[in-house]
Design an enzyme around this catalytic site. Structure first.
Site, PDB file in Angstrom:
ATOM      1  N   GLY A  63      52.382  13.549  -7.688  1.00 56.51           N
ATOM      2  CA  GLY A  63      53.658  13.441  -7.060  1.00 56.51           C
ATOM      3  C   GLY A  63      54.114  11.972  -7.205  1.00 56.51           C
ATOM      4  O   GLY A  63      55.178  11.973  -6.666  1.00 56.51           O
ATOM      5  N   HIS A  64      53.038  11.076  -7.131  1.00 50.93           N
ATOM      6  CA  HIS A  64      53.336   9.586  -6.826  1.00 50.93           C
ATOM      7  C   HIS A  64      53.293   9.016  -8.000  1.00 50.93           C
ATOM      8  O   HIS A  64      53.203   7.589  -8.164  1.00 50.93           O
ATOM      9  CB  HIS A  64      52.166   9.155  -5.996  1.00 50.93           C
ATOM     10  CG  HIS A  64      52.047   9.896  -4.503  1.00 50.93           C
ATOM     11  ND1 HIS A  64      53.346  10.082  -3.517  1.00 50.93           N
ATOM     12  CD2 HIS A  64      51.078  10.414  -4.028  1.00 50.93           C
ATOM     13  CE1 HIS A  64      52.705  10.856  -2.753  1.00 50.93           C
ATOM     14  NE2 HIS A  64      51.534  11.153  -2.891  1.00 50.93           N
ATOM     15  N   ASP A 117      42.903  12.820   2.702  1.00 54.34           N
ATOM     16  CA  ASP A 117      42.141  11.785   1.866  1.00 54.34           C
ATOM     17  C   ASP A 117      40.920  11.008   2.586  1.00 54.34           C
ATOM     18  O   ASP A 117      39.699  10.925   1.812  1.00 54.34           O
ATOM     19  CB  ASP A 117      43.200  10.495   1.591  1.00 54.34           C
ATOM     20  CG  ASP A 117      44.027  11.102   0.386  1.00 54.34           C
ATOM     21  OD1 ASP A 117      43.951  12.051  -0.188  1.00 54.34           O
ATOM     22  OD2 ASP A 117      45.334  10.456   0.727  1.00 54.34           O
ATOM     23  N   HIS A 225      55.146  11.282   1.449  1.00 55.76           N
ATOM     24  CA  HIS A 225      55.059  12.822   1.027  1.00 55.76           C
ATOM     25  C   HIS A 225      56.290  13.360   1.854  1.00 55.76           C
ATOM     26  O   HIS A 225      56.150  14.750   1.872  1.00 55.76           O
ATOM     27  CB  HIS A 225      53.812  13.551   1.926  1.00 55.76           C
ATOM     28  CG  HIS A 225      52.636  12.868   1.255  1.00 55.76           C
ATOM     29  ND1 HIS A 225      52.039  11.978   1.966  1.00 55.76           N
ATOM     30  CD2 HIS A 225      51.912  13.071   0.070  1.00 55.76           C
ATOM     31  CE1 HIS A 225      50.818  11.524   1.361  1.00 55.76           C
ATOM     32  NE2 HIS A 225      50.973  12.030  -0.063  1.00 55.76           N
ATOM     33  N   ASP A 410      84.460  11.003 -18.697  1.00 52.39           N
ATOM     34  CA  ASP A 410      83.688  10.754 -17.505  1.00 52.39           C
ATOM     35  C   ASP A 410      83.996  10.447 -16.192  1.00 52.39           C
ATOM     36  O   ASP A 410      83.579  10.317 -15.041  1.00 52.39           O
ATOM     37  CB  ASP A 410      82.594   9.701 -17.585  1.00 52.39           C
ATOM     38  CG  ASP A 410      83.297   8.311 -18.190  1.00 52.39           C
ATOM     39  OD1 ASP A 410      84.519   8.209 -17.959  1.00 52.39           O
ATOM     40  OD2 ASP A 410      82.694   7.261 -18.276  1.00 52.39           O
ATOM     41  N   GLY A 411      85.567  10.826 -16.070  1.00 54.02           N
ATOM     42  CA  GLY A 411      86.076  10.849 -15.026  1.00 54.02           C
ATOM     43  C   GLY A 411      86.311   9.528 -14.308  1.00 54.02           C
ATOM     44  O   GLY A 411      86.516   9.687 -12.989  1.00 54.02           O
ATOM     45  N   ASP A 412      86.496   8.398 -14.941  1.00 48.14           N
ATOM     46  CA  ASP A 412      86.458   7.081 -14.346  1.00 48.14           C
ATOM     47  C   ASP A 412      87.721   6.236 -14.534  1.00 48.14           C
ATOM     48  O   ASP A 412      87.584   4.821 -14.497  1.00 48.14           O
ATOM     49  CB  ASP A 412      85.241   6.071 -14.549  1.00 48.14           C
ATOM     50  CG  ASP A 412      84.940   5.729 -15.877  1.00 48.14           C
ATOM     51  OD1 ASP A 412      85.553   6.381 -16.816  1.00 48.14           O
ATOM     52  OD2 ASP A 412      84.189   4.884 -16.111  1.00 48.14           O
TER      53      ASP A 412
END
Length: 436
Positions: A63-64, A117, A225, A410-412
């Protein structure tokens, strides 16, 4: 906070780590997987043992990414081990990794300072020693968010881990002894600090968000985390956000402050926690450099990008390392680790940044003068009033134009036209005569 963080491109939650490691190894031809374990090893590992070089093991929960497998390569880690997402790897797999990189010169495990760890890597180290292997551990705790070490397990390990691995890898490549590598990097970690900040949570595959936070809030000092930070606060512009972070990090009243003095040479790492855009990260980098410039620090090297993430968390961390000749040399050594970022070396002082002024076309300037010359004073005034009225009308319809554009684009559209209209108004305000 509303979030789509539970939506992920995976097959099965329980297989996501194995699938990710297989994909990593298949796309990098200098590494291999240890069978039946989540361990990525350099393919030339046998040569290191023969050369009598210290080997290095890093790792922790998944996850890192790109940590830790992305930092395996010449000049950095010999191997990296992964646990489940945000979970420490088991001692049996850590022991398998140590067997795979065993060297008579010794092995150094570089470990984030988290309880799980410390326990699991420690158990594996004892088992390895019982098998006759020479192994030692180095713990990285660089968190500057905590104001006191009381009632805690000590400073949490954050992005400083990556700089520690880089220095250790350079020293091992030079042929330094196990004792020299550990002592040098331990001293560097004591002169390192990190602080993080997040706008949103992440989610472990198969589960919901790790915490909730308001749409207009951000959290200072959280762990990688999603562990609680030191405080929640209202969303601030980038410049103020960076100032709050570094003010906290440099607060001399804190037991975990970073001891920065005017004139200190430092390396800066701006780390994407996973969900921050490159645009935002560049802005944060600029503001961090400006802040440190005002403090009198000499920022010699800048590392910006995704180094150690927290899945898709929208946030970033800032790491500072006091430089000396040895640390500088180690950081500057070449590495083949794929995730080590391109580095900006000897960053120029902020007020000396080179800028190029766009030259105006001579023909364009002459055309503008000729156009103005054809208008009478009354005509110029009427034209200015008309342009001014048109600009105000466009600005007033900003939201309506954006809404129309959302149906086909794109709404801009309204935002773009508003910027142009405001630019024309500024041009008018800066000169008694508009050049059209």
């Amino acid at each position: 906070m509303t979030s789509n963080s539970t939506k992920k491109f995976i097959n099965l939650p329980e297989k996501c780590v194995d699938d990710a490691l297989e994909g990593f190894v298949q796309s990098h031809n200098n590494v291999m997987l240890v069978e039946n374990h989540r361990v990525v090893v350099r393919q030339d590992v046998a040569n290191l043992s023969k050369a009598g070089k210290v080997t290095l093991l890093g790792g922790g929960g998944a996850g890192h990414e790109p940590a830790f497998a992305g930092f395996v390569g010449v000049g950095m880690l010999t191997a990296a081990i992964s646990g489940a997402v945000f979970a420490s790897p088991p001692p049996s797999s850590i022991l398998a990794a140590l067997r795979a990189i065993s060297s008579p010169a010794g092995m150094l495990m570089i470990v984030l300072n988290y309880t799980g760890d410390r326990l699991n890597f420690g158990i594996a180290a004892e088992r390895a020693k019982a098998e006759g292997m020479r192994v030692d551990m180095l713990f990285v705790g660089d968190d500057c968010a905590l104001t006191s070490g009381d009632k805690s397990a000590g400073r949490r390990g954050l992005c400083g881990m990556i700089l520690a691995q880089k220095m250790a890898g350079a020293l091992a490549e030079m042929g330094k002894s196990l004792e020299e590598v550990k002592a040098t990097v331990t001293a560097a970690v004591k002169n390192m600090g990190t602080i993080g900040l997040s706008l949103s949570p992440c989610s472990v595959p198969g589960h919901g968000p790790t915490f909730t936070i308001g749409e207009d809030e951000m959290e200072l000092g959280l762990g990688i985390h999603g562990e609680a930070g030191v405080r929640r606060m209202k969303l601030l512009p980038a410049a103020e956000t960076v100032s709050v972070m570094l003010d906290h990090m440099l607060d001399q009243k804190s037991a975990t402050c970073f001891p920065l003095k005017s004139g200190d040479a430092v390396a800066l790492a701006v780390n994407n926690l996973g969900g921050t855009s490159v645009l935002e990260l560049n802005i944060v980098t600029m503001e961090a450099l400006r802040y440190l410039e005002k403090k009198g620090a000499a920022v010699e090297q800048v590392y910006a990008g995704s180094l150690i993430t927290s899945l898709e968390m929208a946030g970033f961390s800032l790491t500072l390392l006091l430089l000396d000749d040895v640390r500088r040399s180690c950081l500057n050594q070449v590495t083949e680790a794929p995730a080590w970022p391109h580095v900006f070396w000897n960053v120029p002082r902020n007020n000396n940044l080179p800028k190029l002024r766009e030259p105006q076309s001579i023909a364009a300037a002459q055309t503008a003068e000729q156009s103005n010359a054809k208008l009478t004073p009354d005509g110029r005034d009427a034209l200015q009033r008309a342009v001014r009225s048109a600009c105000e009308a466009l600005i007033a319809r900003h939201d309506h134009l954006n809404a129309l554009d959302e149906g086909c684009g794109d709404g801009d559209c309204g935002s773009t036209i508003t910027r142009g209209a405001k630019g024309v108004r500024l041009l008018e305000g800066g000169s008694s005569t508009m050049s059209l």
